[in-house]
Design an enzyme around this catalytic site. Sequence first.
Site, PDB file in Angstrom:
ATOM      1  N   ARG A 175       0.809  -1.230   0.000  1.00  0.00           N
ATOM      2  CA  ARG A 175       0.000   0.000   0.000  1.00  0.00           C
ATOM      3  C   ARG A 175       0.833   1.266   0.000  1.00  0.00           C
ATOM      4  O   ARG A 175       0.574   2.187  -0.768  1.00  0.00           O
ATOM      5  CB  ARG A 175      -0.903   0.063   1.236  1.00  0.00           C
ATOM      6  CG  ARG A 175      -2.181  -0.686   1.122  1.00  0.00           C
ATOM      7  CD  ARG A 175      -2.574  -1.214   2.475  1.00  0.00           C
ATOM      8  NE  ARG A 175      -1.590  -2.198   2.888  1.00  0.00           N
ATOM      9  CZ  ARG A 175      -1.636  -3.470   2.519  1.00  0.00           C
ATOM     10  NH1 ARG A 175      -2.612  -3.905   1.800  1.00  0.00           N
ATOM     11  NH2 ARG A 175      -0.688  -4.327   2.888  1.00  0.00           N
ATOM     12  N   THR A 176       1.816   1.327   0.887  1.00  0.00           N
ATOM     13  CA  THR A 176       2.545   2.594   1.035  1.00  0.00           C
ATOM     14  C   THR A 176       3.252   2.939  -0.267  1.00  0.00           C
ATOM     15  O   THR A 176       3.135   4.055  -0.784  1.00  0.00           O
ATOM     16  CB  THR A 176       3.541   2.493   2.207  1.00  0.00           C
ATOM     17  OG1 THR A 176       2.816   2.080   3.362  1.00  0.00           O
ATOM     18  CG2 THR A 176       4.199   3.834   2.474  1.00  0.00           C
TER      19      THR A 176
ATOM     20  N   LYS B 276      26.241  -4.536  -3.367  1.00  0.00           N
ATOM     21  CA  LYS B 276      27.706  -4.472  -3.493  1.00  0.00           C
ATOM     22  C   LYS B 276      28.327  -3.795  -2.282  1.00  0.00           C
ATOM     23  O   LYS B 276      29.526  -3.581  -2.230  1.00  0.00           O
ATOM     24  CB  LYS B 276      28.083  -3.665  -4.741  1.00  0.00           C
ATOM     25  CG  LYS B 276      27.580  -4.228  -6.048  1.00  0.00           C
ATOM     26  CD  LYS B 276      28.065  -3.326  -7.190  1.00  0.00           C
ATOM     27  CE  LYS B 276      27.443  -3.712  -8.510  1.00  0.00           C
ATOM     28  NZ  LYS B 276      27.664  -2.661  -9.526  1.00  0.00           N
TER      29      LYS B 276
ATOM     30  N   ARG C 276      11.633   3.912   3.028  1.00  0.00           N
ATOM     31  CA  ARG C 276      11.249   2.926   4.046  1.00  0.00           C
ATOM     32  C   ARG C 276      12.489   2.116   4.375  1.00  0.00           C
ATOM     33  O   ARG C 276      13.163   1.590   3.485  1.00  0.00           O
ATOM     34  CB  ARG C 276      10.127   2.011   3.565  1.00  0.00           C
ATOM     35  CG  ARG C 276       9.907   0.845   4.529  1.00  0.00           C
ATOM     36  CD  ARG C 276       8.663   0.070   4.249  1.00  0.00           C
ATOM     37  NE  ARG C 276       7.480   0.807   4.654  1.00  0.00           N
ATOM     38  CZ  ARG C 276       6.253   0.285   4.700  1.00  0.00           C
ATOM     39  NH1 ARG C 276       6.065  -0.975   4.350  1.00  0.00           N
ATOM     40  NH2 ARG C 276       5.214   0.997   5.083  1.00  0.00           N
TER      41      ARG C 276
ATOM     42  N   HIS D  46       5.680   6.188  11.371  1.00  0.00           N
ATOM     43  CA  HIS D  46       5.071   6.007  10.051  1.00  0.00           C
ATOM     44  C   HIS D  46       4.076   7.163   9.869  1.00  0.00           C
ATOM     45  O   HIS D  46       2.858   6.963   9.864  1.00  0.00           O
ATOM     46  CB  HIS D  46       4.373   4.645  10.015  1.00  0.00           C
ATOM     47  CG  HIS D  46       4.030   4.147   8.645  1.00  0.00           C
ATOM     48  ND1 HIS D  46       4.085   4.937   7.507  1.00  0.00           N
ATOM     49  CD2 HIS D  46       3.614   2.915   8.220  1.00  0.00           C
ATOM     50  CE1 HIS D  46       3.703   4.211   6.462  1.00  0.00           C
ATOM     51  NE2 HIS D  46       3.433   2.987   6.866  1.00  0.00           N
TER      52      HIS D  46
HETATM   53  C1  NCD Z   1       2.254  -1.113   8.146  1.00  0.00           C
HETATM   54  C2  NCD Z   1       3.759  -0.923   8.239  1.00  0.00           C
HETATM   55  O1  NCD Z   1       4.499  -1.154   7.274  1.00  0.00           O
HETATM   56  O2  NCD Z   1       4.168  -0.473   9.300  1.00  0.00           O
HETATM   57  N1  NCD Z   1       1.821  -1.276   6.826  1.00  0.00           N
HETATM   58  C3  NCD Z   1       1.480  -0.157   6.116  1.00  0.00           C
HETATM   59  O3  NCD Z   1       2.299   0.672   5.819  1.00  0.00           O
HETATM   60  N2  NCD Z   1       0.196   0.002   5.784  1.00  0.00           N
HETATM   61  C4  NCD Z   1       1.701  -2.116   9.073  1.00  0.00           C
HETATM   62  C5  NCD Z   1       2.298  -3.489   9.137  1.00  0.00           C
HETATM   63  O4  NCD Z   1       3.221  -3.844   8.412  1.00  0.00           O
HETATM   64  O5  NCD Z   1       1.805  -4.249   9.966  1.00  0.00           O
END
Ligand code: NCD
Length: 304
Positions: free
Chosen positions: A57-58, A86, A107, A135
């Site tokens: 999703r993100t 590398k 991320r 997040h």
């Molecule tokens: C979450 C995350 O990556 O922290 N997912 C997201 O971004 N919607 C929640 C999760 O991984 O449980």
Amino acid sequence: MKFSLNDVISIRDFKKSDVEYILKLAEEMEPIARSEKVCHKKDGKLLGVMFYEPSTRTRLSFETSMKRLGGDVIGFNQKQGTSIQKGEVLYDTAQIVSQYSDAIVLRHDMEGAARYVANNVDVPVINAGDGAGQHPTQTLLDLYTIKREKGDLKNIKVALVGDLKYGRTVHSLVYALAMFNVEIIFISPKELQMPQEILDDLTKMKCKFKIETQLVNNIQDVDVIYMTRIQKERFPDPQEYLKVKGQYTLTRNIVQKIDGIVMHPLPRVDEISFDVDTLDNALYFKQAFYGVPVRMALLNTLIK
Ligand code: NCD
């Protein structure tokens, strides 16, 4: 109203007016997110996406958002196939992506990674999750979902359920809820309670909260039930994970009898039965959609 930040690293950097600015702009973005209108605000601009951890999703909603704004996306969604294999360090990779793009979305599995990159590149940086840290964009879309569905954030009661120790979505969300004086019920196994330092912060912010371990009795009169996945990958010992997994499951029978909306940042593992999906108060897929207008609002504001 103005937006005061150059980077989006932690929800704790936000003033209430910054949050309100994004939530309001997101509403204007919705018709574009729904493909009812075409937008050229960021024609020719590029978003650099650096994902060191899995994401559906993100990442896809950031890509969607940038493209809906008229821009485009470059980047990687795994280390494989990049020079990280590398031995290239985060600092160098970020320098390169910042040369090629107008903003970076990162991320990473290490807490603090996004702040570190933001301090070392010249383009805006957005934290799309740093380990068990923060997040912030998920938090904004969570707030947006509550506001859109409940009309307001005033006088709202939210139950946060599941892995409150390792879940970065809840570590972010609580600070925003406290900012809007939302009442919180923490429901988790004893081993996975909200870290004490966060509870201390909430107390300082005069946030009303209570800590519980039982699910059904504590969600009867809440406005929002926010389910989370047990963060298996963050457990130092797999045996510890086995002890706590599968403790809370929202079934159709439970959800049918309550008024609160059910949210989840997703992915779900076993926290919500599939037959809950068709109930009116199952909001998690709509919540994922709201990630698009919210991220559009952020990208439109940060990318000059
Ligand atoms: C979450 C995350 O990556 O922290 N997912 C997201 O971004 N919607 C929640 C999760 O991984 O449980």
